[in-house]
Design an enzyme around this catalytic site. Structure first.
Site, PDB file in Angstrom:
ATOM      1  N   HIS A 191      29.257  25.860  36.287  1.00 50.71           N
ATOM      2  CA  HIS A 191      29.285  26.888  35.244  1.00 50.71           C
ATOM      3  C   HIS A 191      28.997  26.203  33.904  1.00 50.71           C
ATOM      4  CE1 HIS A 191      31.423  29.344  38.205  1.00 50.71           C
ATOM      5  NE2 HIS A 191      31.435  30.368  37.370  1.00 50.71           N
ATOM      6  N   GLU A 194      27.831  29.307  29.117  1.00 48.46           N
ATOM      7  CA  GLU A 194      28.379  30.667  29.097  1.00 48.46           C
ATOM      8  C   GLU A 194      29.290  30.788  27.873  1.00 48.46           C
ATOM      9  OE1 GLU A 194      30.858  33.738  32.013  1.00 48.46           O
ATOM     10  OE2 GLU A 194      31.066  31.583  32.291  1.00 48.46           O
ATOM     11  N   ASP A 271      28.685  37.796  39.901  1.00 50.21           N
ATOM     12  CA  ASP A 271      29.837  37.043  39.388  1.00 50.21           C
ATOM     13  C   ASP A 271      31.130  37.547  40.025  1.00 50.21           C
ATOM     14  OD1 ASP A 271      31.109  35.051  38.013  1.00 50.21           O
ATOM     15  OD2 ASP A 271      30.893  35.943  36.032  1.00 50.21           O
TER      16      ASP A 271
END
Length: 328
Positions: A191, A194, A271
């Site tokens: 990840h 973001e 997600d």
């Protein structure tokens, strides 16, 4: 349909959580699915990724036993199969399921069993991605997650990941974890880009990430952008979620199609189906209806997902054959 970025705990159906809670004597703030959904779904005016992550607390309460993990994964995989999914990669953090004494290996074994039971005799296939967690005091737990992934690699597990509060715990702090993953031969996605900026993506790429989770802020750094483009590093973009976490201001400004049109290897994912109240079909419908996605772009996004999957070349080829036959 293919979904490469799908969180187990964030996609558990309200009815499943209610059933598991009843069996375990766990108290919940509501007793009907529609009422419980209000506690599980992030609001439209969600302030940040950190607020969004609070919605995972309730599902985790009921996913602390082998049977609950098996049933939860079975139910989720069955739901994906019913949606007509072709392939999915479901991710979760084994270390968050140890409150009742399970080892990470026991957690993963139960989840793999549930998934295999749901997929038996089906064309739909799926794998697990094990998430390490951002934090300041869980180094050993993260290393154990990588060890566990290595032991299950090719037997229901495809990769590892790094999830959690990105802005609070920078990606650059976790180099040791991914050096260990490379040593054990475990592929990984991270990840990045973001809640934090392109420096997070830069760190993930430096570690050797095969894919980037989200990556919406790649456009803020020309060098990062060019590296992603040149090396064909897939981005696991999740439009509805990205808006809720404030990674993107609103859906109309989401860069997924502009990235695609610029030559980046972009994929579309959910997600968290429950937290974001979405499905992969809804994501594509919104891209078409609100952002003007063409049929050709839809096809390209699906081919990108097949290429980006943690699968062998032969398995990717089979996915692409099906996509080609269905979409022409």
């Amino acid at each position: 349909m293919i979904d490469l970025h799908l969180h187990f705990d964030g996609s558990l159906l309200p009815r499943t959580i209610l059933d598991l809670a009843k069996e375990q004597g766990v108290e919940l703030p509501a007793q009907e699915p529609d009422e419980l959904k209000l506690f599980l779904t992030a609001p439209e005016d969600c302030k940040s990724l950190n607020e969004y992550l609070e919605k995972f607390d309730l599902p985790l309460l009921v996913l602390q036993t082998k049977e609950a993990l098996r049933r939860g994964m079975y139910t989720l995989a069955s739901s994906l199969k019913e949606q007509g999914m072709l392939y999915a990669e479901v991710r979760f953090a084994p270390q968050l399921h140890q409150k009742k004494g399970l080892t990470q290996e026991e957690v993963v074994k139960a989840a793999v069993l549930g998934m295999q039971e749901a997929l038996a005799g089906s064309f739909f296939k799926a794998n697990l991605i094990l998430c390490c967690m951002r934090g300041g005091d869980n180094r050993e737990a993260n290393l154990q997650t990588v060890r566990t992934a290595a032991s299950f690699l090719g037997r229901g597990v495809a990769a590892v990941d790094l999830a959690g509060a990105e802005a609070l715990y920078p990606t650059a702090d976790f180099g040791e974890i991914f050096a260990f993953a490379r040593k054990l031969g475990v592929p990984f996605t991270i990840h990045a880009g973001e809640a934090d900026g392109p420096e997070s993506i830069r760190a993930a790429l430096k570690f050797g990430a095969c894919r980037i989770g989200h990556g919406v802020r790649a456009q803020e750094d020309e060098d990062v952008w060019e590296f992603l483009k040149e090396h064909r590093i897939p981005l696991e973009m999740c439009p509805a979620s990205n808006v809720q976490t404030k990674a993107v201001k609103n859906f109309q400004e989401h860069p997924v199609l502009s990235y695609l049109r610029s030559g980046l290897l972009v994929t579309v994912n959910t997600d968290n189906m429950t937290v974001s109240d979405t499905t992969i079909e809804k994501e594509y419908e919104r891209l078409s209806g609100e952002l003007g996605m063409t049929a050709k772009e839809h096809r390209q996004l699906l081919f990108n997902a097949a290429d980006a999957a943690f699968l062998s070349g032969e398995e990717k080829g089979r996915l692409k054959d099906v996509i080609g036959k269905v979409l022409g």
